[in-house]
Design an enzyme around this catalytic site. Structure first.
Site, PDB file in Angstrom:
ATOM      1  N   LEU A 321       0.967  -1.198  -0.182  1.00 51.00           N
ATOM      2  CA  LEU A 321      -0.037  -0.058   0.082  1.00 51.00           C
ATOM      3  C   LEU A 321       0.783   1.332   0.018  1.00 51.00           C
ATOM      4  O   LEU A 321       2.023   1.136   0.467  1.00 51.00           O
ATOM      5  CB  LEU A 321      -0.839   0.205   1.027  1.00 51.00           C
ATOM      6  CG  LEU A 321      -0.325   0.452   2.722  1.00 51.00           C
ATOM      7  CD1 LEU A 321      -1.364   1.361   3.420  1.00 51.00           C
ATOM      8  CD2 LEU A 321       0.107  -0.856   3.321  1.00 51.00           C
ATOM      9  N   CYS A 322       0.311   2.455  -0.320  1.00 52.89           N
ATOM     10  CA  CYS A 322       0.949   3.833  -0.430  1.00 52.89           C
ATOM     11  C   CYS A 322      -0.457   4.595   0.064  1.00 52.89           C
ATOM     12  O   CYS A 322      -1.153   4.105   0.553  1.00 52.89           O
ATOM     13  CB  CYS A 322       1.678   4.113  -1.619  1.00 52.89           C
ATOM     14  SG  CYS A 322       0.622   4.001  -2.974  1.00 52.89           S
ATOM     15  N   GLU A 323      -0.174   6.009  -0.312  1.00 48.62           N
ATOM     16  CA  GLU A 323      -1.110   6.780   0.282  1.00 48.62           C
ATOM     17  C   GLU A 323      -2.394   6.585  -0.655  1.00 48.62           C
ATOM     18  O   GLU A 323      -3.474   6.323   0.036  1.00 48.62           O
ATOM     19  CB  GLU A 323      -0.630   8.216   0.016  1.00 48.62           C
ATOM     20  CG  GLU A 323      -1.793   9.461   0.387  1.00 48.62           C
ATOM     21  CD  GLU A 323      -1.275  10.528   0.156  1.00 48.62           C
ATOM     22  OE1 GLU A 323      -2.078  11.617   0.579  1.00 48.62           O
ATOM     23  OE2 GLU A 323      -0.200  10.817  -0.412  1.00 48.62           O
ATOM     24  N   TYR A 361      -3.972   4.049   2.132  1.00 50.31           N
ATOM     25  CA  TYR A 361      -4.232   4.484   3.360  1.00 50.31           C
ATOM     26  C   TYR A 361      -5.125   5.401   3.707  1.00 50.31           C
ATOM     27  O   TYR A 361      -5.911   5.645   4.630  1.00 50.31           O
ATOM     28  CB  TYR A 361      -2.875   4.818   3.976  1.00 50.31           C
ATOM     29  CG  TYR A 361      -2.921   5.075   5.555  1.00 50.31           C
ATOM     30  CD1 TYR A 361      -2.567   3.987   6.644  1.00 50.31           C
ATOM     31  CD2 TYR A 361      -2.960   6.556   6.173  1.00 50.31           C
ATOM     32  CE1 TYR A 361      -2.826   4.386   7.873  1.00 50.31           C
ATOM     33  CE2 TYR A 361      -2.876   6.563   7.243  1.00 50.31           C
ATOM     34  CZ  TYR A 361      -2.811   5.727   8.225  1.00 50.31           C
ATOM     35  OH  TYR A 361      -2.921   6.143   9.598  1.00 50.31           O
TER      36      TYR A 361
END
EC number: 3.1.3.48
Length: 420
Positions: A321-323, A361
């Protein structure tokens, strides 16, 4: 008064020589006529040909009545002229007689002939005699046009060229057969051409005005499908569709169920890899997530000593995951899969199940704030971390350039190209 025996003998000689002279003159005339009507190698001639022949032009020119000269009295020094019998019809031999201003009609055995029916279907070759015959026809036509004031206007129909029979008939299956349409069957050339389907006109034209979105999809498809793995093994976690077709996406609800131990009977270990920059990770992250923002760190963590499940019936899964899970998370996921594929023989993999948290996120934090530590959210473009953002971006670009260079070098070495 007596003139002696000599004058009487002279009269006898003149009376004897006169018939012989006329006979010789007639013989010469017959020879000339036979010469003109002798057999030649030309094609059979029709009444129309004889009408256009230069030998008959004298009959067609002018309106003065024609006379036939009698050469039988040349010995007496006299010539008699008799009127020429004229007729507008053709006789059985096909010769044409002039009738002055009368109309000329082409007939053949009391029935009309279709001009298109007499034309040969296919003419494979031409002979010099046919060419000479055509030249003679052209000269005759020019002669007619020059003397058009003395010719009846009804002779315009004689410009039609009579049908000819070719010397060589085509045979079925002959490779030299002409592709011209069959005029004898009444089929026009346009109809024949339209009946032949052209593969060029049947292909639809491509639209030149493509939308920008379509162009982007076309440019991205080769990269996506080149990394897609067709694993026959079913996924443990339920997946959903996402931005990248070659990757597997899961929802925040699935991650929350994973954290609560719902899949312990199927999964031995799971890893949540947070690919955001360190200042973002410190601002708030999922419980138990590992911060790895560089591909080098990712490879060392998972491939230096691969993690193998103790129970072969259970699996080891990794969630990225990232932003927003739009760029950095998918890039890290592909990097690990590419490296894992290079270290194993297809289709074997250390980590066959790689997932992407859909929405990143940003979507997980509002729904499951209690599963975050600390319970906060620091965006990438935060005003307090602009300098750090620039530093990490430059570092990420440098690492990406090094990775591409190393891959190109490895590819050249694999092909056997020596480096300087």
């Amino acid at each position: 008064m007596s003139t002696g025996p000599f004058p009487s003998s002279r009269r006898e000689e003149s009376s004897v020589s006169a018939p012989s002279f006329r006979f010789s003159q007639r013989k010469m005339l017959n020879l000339l006529l036979e010469r003109n009507t002798s057999f030649t190698q030309d094609f059979p001639r029709s009444p129309g040909d004889k009408l256009l022949d230069s030998t008959n032009l004298s009959i067609l020119s002018g309106g003065t009545p024609k006379r036939c000269l009698d050469l039988s009295n040349l010995s007496n020094g006299e010539m008699s002229a008799s009127p020429l019998i004229t007729s507008a019809d053709f006789d059985d031999t096909g010769s044409l007689d002039s009738s002055g201003p009368q109309d000329v009609q082409l007939t053949e055995k009391n029935h009309h002939q279709d001009p298109m029916k007499g034309i040969p279907v296919q003419l494979l070759c031409s002979t010099p005699n046919a060419l000479d015959h055509s030249h003679r026809k052209k000269d005759a036509v020019r002669g007619l046009s020059a003397n058009k004031e003395n010719i009846n206007t009804n002779l315009k129909t004689l410009q039609w060229e009579s049908p000819r029979i070719p010397r060589f008939q085509n045979t079925p299956g002959d490779p030299l057969a002409s592709p011209l349409p069959l005029l004898g069957n009444g089929v026009s050339m346009d109809t024949e051409v339209r009946s032949l389907g052209s593969p060029i006109t049947a292909v639809p034209k491509l639209s030149k005005n493509l939308n920008l979105e379509d162009q982007e999809e076309i440019s991205e498809e080769p990269m996506e499908f080149s990394l897609e793995d067709h694993d026959t093994k079913e996924c443990v976690l339920p997946t959903v569709s996402g931005k990248h077709q070659d990757l597997k996406y899961i929802t925040p609800d699935t991650v929350a169920a994973l954290l609560s131990g719902k899949f312990q009977g199927l999964i031995e270990k799971f890893y949540i890899i947070d690919c955001r920059y360190p200042y973002e990770y410190l601002g708030g992250h999922i419980l138990g997530a590992i911060n790895l923002c560089s591909q080098k760190e990712l490879h060392e963590f998972f491939l230096k000593k691969p993690i193998v499940p103790l129970d072969i019936q259970k699996r080891v899964i990794i969630v990225f995951l990232c932003e927003f899970s739009s760029e950095r998370g998918p890039r890290m996921c592909r990097s690990l899969r590419r490296k894992d594929r290079a270290l194993n023989q297809y289709p074997a993999l250390y980590y066959p199940e790689l997932y992407i948290l859909k929405g990143g996120y940003r979507d997980f934090f509002p729904e499951y704030t209690e599963l975050c530590e600390p319970q906060g959210y620091c965006p990438m473009h935060h005003q307090d971390h602009q300098a750090e953002l620039l530093m990490w971006r430059n570092q990420s670009k440098a690492q990406e350039g090094e990775r591409q260079l190393s891959e190109q070098i490895a590819l050249l070495m694999k092909k056997g190209v020596s480096l300087p």
